[in-house]
Motif scaffolding. Structure first.
Motif, PDB file in Angstrom:
ATOM      1  N   SER A 270      -9.350   1.327 -37.846  1.00 38.68           N
ATOM      2  CA  SER A 270      -9.548   0.690 -39.147  1.00 38.68           C
ATOM      3  C   SER A 270     -10.833   1.176 -39.802  1.00 38.68           C
ATOM      4  O   SER A 270     -10.873   1.431 -41.014  1.00 38.68           O
ATOM      5  CB  SER A 270      -9.563  -0.829 -39.000  1.00 38.68           C
ATOM      6  N   ARG A 271     -11.864   1.328 -39.020  1.00 40.08           N
ATOM      7  CA  ARG A 271     -13.122   1.829 -39.572  1.00 40.08           C
ATOM      8  C   ARG A 271     -12.933   3.244 -40.118  1.00 40.08           C
ATOM      9  O   ARG A 271     -13.485   3.594 -41.164  1.00 40.08           O
ATOM     10  CB  ARG A 271     -14.220   1.773 -38.519  1.00 40.08           C
ATOM     11  N   GLY A 272     -12.111   4.034 -39.446  1.00 40.20           N
ATOM     12  CA  GLY A 272     -11.823   5.386 -39.919  1.00 40.20           C
ATOM     13  C   GLY A 272     -11.070   5.383 -41.239  1.00 40.20           C
ATOM     14  O   GLY A 272     -11.309   6.231 -42.108  1.00 40.20           O
ATOM     15  N   VAL A 273     -10.149   4.422 -41.394  1.00 41.27           N
ATOM     16  CA  VAL A 273      -9.411   4.277 -42.657  1.00 41.27           C
ATOM     17  C   VAL A 273     -10.396   4.003 -43.790  1.00 41.27           C
ATOM     18  O   VAL A 273     -10.325   4.618 -44.868  1.00 41.27           O
ATOM     19  CB  VAL A 273      -8.373   3.135 -42.545  1.00 41.27           C
ATOM     20  N   ILE A 274     -11.315   3.094 -43.563  1.00 46.49           N
ATOM     21  CA  ILE A 274     -12.291   2.713 -44.587  1.00 46.49           C
ATOM     22  C   ILE A 274     -13.214   3.891 -44.894  1.00 46.49           C
ATOM     23  O   ILE A 274     -13.455   4.226 -46.065  1.00 46.49           O
ATOM     24  CB  ILE A 274     -13.086   1.470 -44.143  1.00 46.49           C
ATOM     25  N   GLU A 275     -13.721   4.542 -43.855  1.00 48.94           N
ATOM     26  CA  GLU A 275     -14.641   5.665 -44.048  1.00 48.94           C
ATOM     27  C   GLU A 275     -13.955   6.832 -44.755  1.00 48.94           C
ATOM     28  O   GLU A 275     -14.570   7.512 -45.591  1.00 48.94           O
ATOM     29  CB  GLU A 275     -15.228   6.094 -42.702  1.00 48.94           C
ATOM     30  N   ALA A 276     -12.675   7.057 -44.475  1.00 48.99           N
ATOM     31  CA  ALA A 276     -11.931   8.143 -45.126  1.00 48.99           C
ATOM     32  C   ALA A 276     -11.766   7.898 -46.624  1.00 48.99           C
ATOM     33  O   ALA A 276     -11.505   8.835 -47.383  1.00 48.99           O
ATOM     34  CB  ALA A 276     -10.556   8.312 -44.477  1.00 48.99           C
TER      35      ALA A 276
ATOM     36  N   GLU B   2     -18.909   2.896 -47.396  1.00 45.24           N
ATOM     37  CA  GLU B   2     -20.317   3.014 -47.016  1.00 45.24           C
ATOM     38  C   GLU B   2     -20.639   1.870 -46.067  1.00 45.24           C
ATOM     39  O   GLU B   2     -20.580   0.701 -46.456  1.00 45.24           O
ATOM     40  CB  GLU B   2     -21.199   2.930 -48.262  1.00 45.24           C
ATOM     41  N   PHE B   3     -20.974   2.219 -44.823  1.00 43.58           N
ATOM     42  CA  PHE B   3     -21.300   1.211 -43.815  1.00 43.58           C
ATOM     43  C   PHE B   3     -22.545   0.447 -44.242  1.00 43.58           C
ATOM     44  O   PHE B   3     -23.549   1.042 -44.644  1.00 43.58           O
ATOM     45  CB  PHE B   3     -21.525   1.886 -42.462  1.00 43.58           C
ATOM     46  N   GLU B   4     -22.451  -0.888 -44.188  1.00 44.46           N
ATOM     47  CA  GLU B   4     -23.602  -1.728 -44.524  1.00 44.46           C
ATOM     48  C   GLU B   4     -24.302  -2.205 -43.259  1.00 44.46           C
ATOM     49  O   GLU B   4     -25.470  -1.914 -43.038  1.00 44.46           O
ATOM     50  CB  GLU B   4     -23.151  -2.920 -45.367  1.00 44.46           C
ATOM     51  N   LYS B   5     -23.568  -2.961 -42.408  1.00 43.19           N
ATOM     52  CA  LYS B   5     -24.172  -3.510 -41.196  1.00 43.19           C
ATOM     53  C   LYS B   5     -23.095  -4.186 -40.353  1.00 43.19           C
ATOM     54  O   LYS B   5     -21.976  -4.397 -40.801  1.00 43.19           O
ATOM     55  CB  LYS B   5     -25.267  -4.521 -41.528  1.00 43.19           C
ATOM     56  N   ILE B   6     -23.474  -4.557 -39.151  1.00 41.31           N
ATOM     57  CA  ILE B   6     -22.633  -5.355 -38.257  1.00 41.31           C
ATOM     58  C   ILE B   6     -23.081  -6.809 -38.401  1.00 41.31           C
ATOM     59  O   ILE B   6     -24.280  -7.102 -38.398  1.00 41.31           O
ATOM     60  CB  ILE B   6     -22.784  -4.911 -36.781  1.00 41.31           C
ATOM     61  N   VAL B   7     -22.105  -7.702 -38.566  1.00 44.79           N
ATOM     62  CA  VAL B   7     -22.404  -9.130 -38.653  1.00 44.79           C
ATOM     63  C   VAL B   7     -21.576  -9.864 -37.602  1.00 44.79           C
ATOM     64  O   VAL B   7     -20.553  -9.365 -37.143  1.00 44.79           O
ATOM     65  CB  VAL B   7     -22.098  -9.701 -40.058  1.00 44.79           C
ATOM     66  N   MET B   8     -22.042 -11.049 -37.251  1.00 45.83           N
ATOM     67  CA  MET B   8     -21.260 -11.911 -36.362  1.00 45.83           C
ATOM     68  C   MET B   8     -20.472 -12.879 -37.225  1.00 45.83           C
ATOM     69  O   MET B   8     -21.055 -13.590 -38.044  1.00 45.83           O
ATOM     70  CB  MET B   8     -22.163 -12.683 -35.403  1.00 45.83           C
TER      71      MET B   8
ATOM     72  N   PHE C 162     -14.048 -15.740 -37.359  1.00 47.45           N
ATOM     73  CA  PHE C 162     -13.640 -14.770 -36.335  1.00 47.45           C
ATOM     74  C   PHE C 162     -14.895 -14.445 -35.530  1.00 47.45           C
ATOM     75  O   PHE C 162     -15.704 -13.633 -35.962  1.00 47.45           O
ATOM     76  CB  PHE C 162     -13.076 -13.500 -36.970  1.00 47.45           C
ATOM     77  N   PRO C 163     -15.097 -15.108 -34.390  1.00 46.28           N
ATOM     78  CA  PRO C 163     -16.380 -14.992 -33.667  1.00 46.28           C
ATOM     79  C   PRO C 163     -16.515 -13.680 -32.888  1.00 46.28           C
ATOM     80  O   PRO C 163     -16.583 -13.662 -31.667  1.00 46.28           O
ATOM     81  CB  PRO C 163     -16.355 -16.204 -32.737  1.00 46.28           C
ATOM     82  N   ASN C 164     -16.525 -12.584 -33.629  1.00 52.07           N
ATOM     83  CA  ASN C 164     -16.724 -11.288 -32.999  1.00 52.07           C
ATOM     84  C   ASN C 164     -17.486 -10.405 -33.982  1.00 52.07           C
ATOM     85  O   ASN C 164     -17.498 -10.666 -35.174  1.00 52.07           O
ATOM     86  CB  ASN C 164     -15.383 -10.655 -32.607  1.00 52.07           C
ATOM     87  N   PRO C 165     -18.125  -9.353 -33.476  1.00 56.68           N
ATOM     88  CA  PRO C 165     -18.893  -8.479 -34.368  1.00 56.68           C
ATOM     89  C   PRO C 165     -17.979  -7.751 -35.356  1.00 56.68           C
ATOM     90  O   PRO C 165     -16.941  -7.201 -34.972  1.00 56.68           O
ATOM     91  CB  PRO C 165     -19.564  -7.485 -33.422  1.00 56.68           C
ATOM     92  N   LEU C 166     -18.377  -7.785 -36.626  1.00 57.85           N
ATOM     93  CA  LEU C 166     -17.613  -7.154 -37.695  1.00 57.85           C
ATOM     94  C   LEU C 166     -18.462  -6.093 -38.386  1.00 57.85           C
ATOM     95  O   LEU C 166     -19.634  -6.332 -38.695  1.00 57.85           O
ATOM     96  CB  LEU C 166     -17.194  -8.192 -38.738  1.00 57.85           C
TER      97      LEU C 166
ATOM     98  N   GLU D 294     -15.817  -4.502 -35.033  1.00 59.75           N
ATOM     99  CA  GLU D 294     -16.741  -3.418 -34.694  1.00 59.75           C
ATOM    100  C   GLU D 294     -16.075  -2.356 -33.821  1.00 59.75           C
ATOM    101  O   GLU D 294     -16.314  -1.160 -33.992  1.00 59.75           O
ATOM    102  CB  GLU D 294     -17.977  -3.984 -33.982  1.00 59.75           C
ATOM    103  N   ASP D 295     -15.197  -2.790 -32.912  1.00 56.95           N
ATOM    104  CA  ASP D 295     -14.563  -1.838 -31.988  1.00 56.95           C
ATOM    105  C   ASP D 295     -13.203  -1.327 -32.474  1.00 56.95           C
ATOM    106  O   ASP D 295     -12.510  -0.623 -31.746  1.00 56.95           O
ATOM    107  CB  ASP D 295     -14.439  -2.454 -30.594  1.00 56.95           C
ATOM    108  N   ASN D 296     -12.822  -1.648 -33.720  1.00 51.37           N
ATOM    109  CA  ASN D 296     -11.556  -1.157 -34.271  1.00 51.37           C
ATOM    110  C   ASN D 296     -11.837   0.153 -35.006  1.00 51.37           C
ATOM    111  O   ASN D 296     -11.954   0.206 -36.226  1.00 51.37           O
ATOM    112  CB  ASN D 296     -10.917  -2.191 -35.200  1.00 51.37           C
TER     113      ASN D 296
END
Length: 172
Positions: A140-146, A150-156, A160-164, A135-137
């Protein structure tokens, strides 16, 4: 720049790629350690994964590519899983995963590498690919968005026990 399939001719370039991670992103270097310690075995394993043979439990066929530049240096690695038919892949890992060597980050290489691999994913029959990022990367999120992610949602994550952040990208 182009994507290439891992092969023995890139042993020296891969050593530099690994060393960049070891010196500047030790957390992710371990993923590539086998390529440093036994390159021929590593390349064979990647080839086997692409062919769907000798897969460890829970693995699916996965094609691997390296982004190289005009000097034949490896700038990044990207993986396309042929399906996401298990809980871990369907929730956390998705179809495509990638890394840019630390000294080549922030230069548009990730965006370009992902753009190049989408046609390869389409060739594998993947119409829409799932990609995830911490979630805080934001890089990487910019690479995907570029690349039309299409953002779907944040999951736990469970492994990898962190928000994705989950994204879907059209491959065609």
């Amino acid at each position: 720049m182009e994507l290439v399939v891992p092969s023995p001719e890139f042993q020296s370039a891969f050593a530099h790629f690994y060393d960049d991670f070891a010196q500047n992103d030790a957390e992710n270097a371990e993923y590539y350690l086998e390529g440093k310690t036994d390159f021929s075995k590593y390349v064979q394993r990647l080839s086997d994964e692409a062919a769907g043979i000798n897969l460890p439990e829970g693995y699916v066929p996965c094609s691997h590519f390296w982004l190289i530049d005009s000097t034949r240096s490896i700038l990044g690695a990207i993986r396309v899983r042929h399906n996401i038919d298990n809980d871990f892949l369907a929730l956390e890992a998705g179809h495509i995963g990638y890394d840019i060597a630390p000294s080549h980050r922030g230069k548009g290489n990730g965006k370009f590498m992902l753009k190049l691999v989408l046609s390869k994913a389409a060739d594998l029959g993947i119409e829409r690919a799932l990609l995830t990022a911490d979630e805080d990367n934001f890089a990487s999120r910019g690479v995907i968005e570029a690349n039309g992610g299409e953002f779907e949602k944040i999951v736990m994550g469970k492994v990898f026990p962190n928000p994705l952040a989950r994204y879907w990208v059209n491959c065609k």
